[in-house]
Enzyme design. Structure first.
Site, short mmCIF file in Angstrom:
data_model
loop_
_atom_site.label_atom_id
_atom_site.label_comp_id
_atom_site.label_asym_id
_atom_site.label_seq_id
_atom_site.Cartn_x
_atom_site.Cartn_y
_atom_site.Cartn_z
CE LYS A 11 5.98 -5.57 -1.16
NZ LYS A 11 4.58 -5.55 -1.67
C1 LIG Z 1 3.51 -5.70 -0.90
C2 LIG Z 1 2.23 -5.23 -1.47
C3 LIG Z 1 1.15 -4.87 -0.64
C4 LIG Z 1 1.21 -5.03 0.85
O1 LIG Z 1 2.12 -4.14 1.45
P1 LIG Z 1 2.63 -4.40 2.95
O2 LIG Z 1 3.66 -3.38 3.20
O3 LIG Z 1 3.19 -5.80 2.94
O4 LIG Z 1 1.45 -4.29 3.85
C5 LIG Z 1 0.01 -4.37 -1.24
N1 LIG Z 1 -0.07 -4.24 -2.58
C6 LIG Z 1 0.94 -4.58 -3.41
C7 LIG Z 1 0.76 -4.43 -4.87
C8 LIG Z 1 2.13 -5.07 -2.88
O5 LIG Z 1 3.13 -5.40 -3.69
#
Ligand SMILES: *Cc1c(COP(=O)(O)O)cnc(C)c1O
Length: 462
Positions: A112
């Protein structure tokens, strides 16, 4: 470049407006009116370029007049300078034709950071020149919140409030949210689960008096700017394995469908992607839906991959919008049905979805077994989310097409699950080794819209 809502009735916006707004006023999500494409030559020219150069080429067509080329290059440079790896998103090999895309070298150790660091810089640039101030509110299952706080801490033009489910995030995730001391940062521990947090967030956006009063802005993965930032690493990874001459596939550990949807955008832009595989944990509404069983909510079951513990996958609405040939009315109707528990997808739309996405799930035991097996066979320590991806990728992949599985978080972010599987407690990288010594600061809040509204109003007034 103009942005339209998936429910068809909200105002058409520019990139800047869509980014600063987040959720559309008709409850929908903004998407580009048309998807720009890159030629095979333009994609081939990315070979050997830096992450930042590729980022500029991929994202430039989407941002319209919001930033000049010079401004946008500077924004990209600042966004990624704090990453702990010069490649930003390095690829490692797990097995013949199976690769892991490490997306966890950013400041909070999860993918993210790629989007949030960029959004932070874009907000700062766009708000700074207008002298405007916004209130950012986000809901998190752990990683979004820490990434948002890290990206916005100390910025002049924003207050950032992050709602997380009390007691349901890992210690590392919580401390990344509660230890920044800047006065514009507010970690809110809410009663309930992540879907409750997401629901209250939507309520705040749908309360126009509150929304306009505090100048609410959203940075959840519903924000188009976040999806856009994530398109870039699909290009860097595919090109380093020989695209556009050679096709590749991706497997993506999925929760809110933001990351995998970015892969779909890359494909729409002309990147030759054979398969996009959705990998879920035991909270498998997406896997069931993509297998033709409709989209029906169950309860959320807490898992060792908590960032994927959701039932309502908000970005899936964007996929549905395209699957229903961009019929906003049809999407609005499905979302009404979802409020009552779920919906079935018509055959035509289902065929459209299955042409693009396939899916699989991993149980808790399978996730743990995959962490252990990968440690033994490759030496890689996987976080549980990445392990869900690797398990599903191994099951689904066509051995003749390179498969790239996205590693979405650093194993040290989920040390208990990794230790339980391997006996090894992964250490935090040296740059954040003192996380457990820093002082925590948070506010407890009940699962109630009015309580939240008055809390937020009170804090920004003070
Ligand atoms: C947010 C997240 C996901 C999922 O990603 P999306 O874009 O919500 O599908 C998977 N793994 C981790 C470690 C995350 O932080």
């Amino acid at each position: 470049m103009r942005y339209i809502s998936t429910r068809g009735t909200a105002p058409v916006l520019t990139f800047e407006e869509a980014m600063l707004t987040g959720l559309a006023r008709d409850g929908g999500l903004y998407v580009p009116e048309t998807i720009p494409t890159l030629s095979a030559d333009q994609i081939a020219a990315m070979a050997g370029q830096s992450y930042e150069e590729v980022a500029f080429t991929v994202m430039r067509p989407f941002i319209g007049e919001t930033f000049t080329d010079g401004e946008f290059r500077a924004i990209i440079a600042r966004a990624y300078e704090g990453f702990g790896h010069e490649a930003r998103a390095p690829l490692v090999q797990l097995a013949p034709n199976h690769f892991l895309l490490e997306l966890f070298h950013g400041p909070t150790l999860a993918f993210k950071d790629f989007a949030m660091q960029l959004i932070g810089q874009m907000f700062q640039a766009a708000l700074g020149r207008k002298g405007a101030r916004v209130t950012i509110v986000g809901a998190t299952s752990g990683d979004t919140g820490s990434a948002a706080i890290e990206a916005f801490r100390g910025l002049d033009n924003v207050d950032v409030f992050i709602l997380y489910p009390h007691g349901r995030v890992s210690d590392v995730q919580r401390r990344q949210m509660t230890t920044p001391g800047e006065s514009n940062v507010h970690a809110l521990a809410m009663d309930g689960d992540f879907d409750d947090c997401q629901a209250r967030l939507k309520d705040m956006f749908n309360d126009f008096e509150f929304r306009d009063g505090v100048k609410l802005a959203g940075v959840n993965s519903i924000n188009w700017g976040r999806v856009l930032a994530q398109v870039v690493y699909y290009f860097t990874a595919a090109v380093s394995l020989g695209a556009p001459q050679r096709k590749v596939s991706f497997t993506v550990p999925t929760g809110n469908f933001g990351d995998i949807f970015a892969g779909y955008i890359a494909r729409q832009m002309g990147l030759p992607i054979t398969e996009l595989v959705v990998a879920t944990n035991q909270n498998d509404i997406l896997d069931r839906c993509l297998k033709g069983q409709g989209y029906h909510k169950g309860g959320v079951h807490a898992s060792i991959s908590p960032s994927m513990d959701i039932q309502v996958s908000s970005n899936f609405e964007r996929a549905l919008f395209d699957a229903f040939d961009r019929d906003g009315n049809a999407v609005a109707q499905l979302m009404d049905e979802l409020a009552g528990g779920g919906f079935d997808v018509s055959q035509g739309a289902m065929e459209n979805l299955q042409e693009i996405y396939s899916s699989g799930r991993a149980s808790e035991e399978e996730t743990t077994a995959t962490i252990r097996e990968m440690r033994e066979t490759t030496g890689e320590l996987l976080c549980p989310h990445s392990a869900v991806g690797v398990k599903v990728a191994k099951e689904q992949r066509d051995p003749s097409v390179p498969m790239i599985t996205l590693a979405t978080a650093h194993p040290a972010k989920f040390p208990d699950a990794v230790e339980a599987a391997t006996g090894i407690r992964p250490p935090l990288p040296p740059r954040m080794a003192d996380l457990f010594e820093r002082e925590e600061r948070m506010t407890r809040v009940e699962n109630n819209l009015d309580a939240l509204k008055s809390l937020i109003k009170g804090k920004i007034a003070s």
